[in-house]
Design a protein around this motif. Sequence first.
Motif, mmCIF file in Angstrom:
data_model
loop_
_atom_site.group_PDB
_atom_site.id
_atom_site.type_symbol
_atom_site.label_atom_id
_atom_site.label_comp_id
_atom_site.label_asym_id
_atom_site.label_seq_id
_atom_site.Cartn_x
_atom_site.Cartn_y
_atom_site.Cartn_z
ATOM 1 N N ASN A 57 0.807 -1.226 0.000
ATOM 2 C CA ASN A 57 0.000 0.000 0.000
ATOM 3 C C ASN A 57 0.840 1.275 0.000
ATOM 4 O OD1 ASN A 57 -2.866 -0.845 0.002
ATOM 5 N ND2 ASN A 57 -2.152 -2.047 1.740
ATOM 6 N N GLY A 58 2.113 1.192 -0.400
ATOM 7 C CA GLY A 58 2.901 2.394 -0.661
ATOM 8 C C GLY A 58 3.912 2.804 0.391
ATOM 9 N N ILE A 59 3.978 2.120 1.499
ATOM 10 C CA ILE A 59 5.007 2.444 2.493
ATOM 11 C C ILE A 59 6.303 1.790 2.024
ATOM 12 C CG2 ILE A 59 5.779 2.147 4.884
ATOM 13 C CD1 ILE A 59 3.406 4.015 4.751
ATOM 14 N N ASP A 60 7.342 2.602 1.825
ATOM 15 C CA ASP A 60 8.597 2.010 1.371
ATOM 16 C C ASP A 60 9.811 2.420 2.189
ATOM 17 O OD1 ASP A 60 8.755 4.592 0.413
ATOM 18 O OD2 ASP A 60 8.797 4.029 -1.692
ATOM 19 N N ASN A 61 9.626 3.231 3.211
ATOM 20 C CA ASN A 61 10.693 3.589 4.140
ATOM 21 C C ASN A 61 10.299 3.111 5.528
ATOM 22 O OD1 ASN A 61 12.331 5.134 2.279
ATOM 23 N ND2 ASN A 61 10.764 6.714 2.404
ATOM 24 N N PHE A 62 11.232 2.496 6.221
ATOM 25 C CA PHE A 62 10.975 1.988 7.562
ATOM 26 C C PHE A 62 12.066 2.474 8.498
ATOM 27 C CE2 PHE A 62 8.748 -0.745 4.689
ATOM 28 C CZ PHE A 62 7.532 -0.948 5.325
ATOM 29 N N ILE A 63 11.647 3.140 9.570
ATOM 30 C CA ILE A 63 12.591 3.639 10.568
ATOM 31 C C ILE A 63 12.523 2.734 11.788
ATOM 32 C CG2 ILE A 63 13.296 5.561 12.031
ATOM 33 C CD1 ILE A 63 11.799 7.447 10.148
#
Length: 184
Positions: A57-63
């Motif tokens: 669903n478009g989340i492509d950065n993870f902190i």
Amino acid sequence: MFEIFNDEDFFSKLEIVRNTCCLISSNSSNNFFDSDKLIKHIVIDALKEKLKDLIINGIDNFIVGLENNFDIICIELLSELKGEYSGIKLICFCEEKNRKKYIEGYNGENILKNIDFFKIFENDIYINKISIIHKNMIDYSSTLIVFVELDDTTKSLTEYADLKHLNIIKLEKSINGFNILSFD
């Protein structure tokens, strides 16, 4: 290999807020993940499915932080998912002493090879029960996955994330001894 950014240039080099999820837990979750292997696997399986759903669903950065077992689990899961979804970025916000501890200690090579960016904090301080590192993670995200322990720290984190209008996903454990995983 990863890049280390300081405050002045970190976010000018990486568009991050709209499509970013941060993953946070309280330090008290270390005991939970050490003591209950079955529930640890249930949490990992459910978290992996939720991360896949977010990526689709478009989340492509993870902190992710680098201070406890939950963080290491998240780094390992996201490292695995990077093999399936080549566009995702793994970003680590951490205190310098923890970066050295984990990289020089526990499974350091695997951690290093899969982290795209580090944002290093010289010291971590708490303001109103919220770590400055966690505050920054929330400030630069649109979604928060939080492993909830019944303590003031995670309550303060979720309240702050709610004020910032983040999509909040909670991994919860019940107080009566039965472990429950729920996504809100």
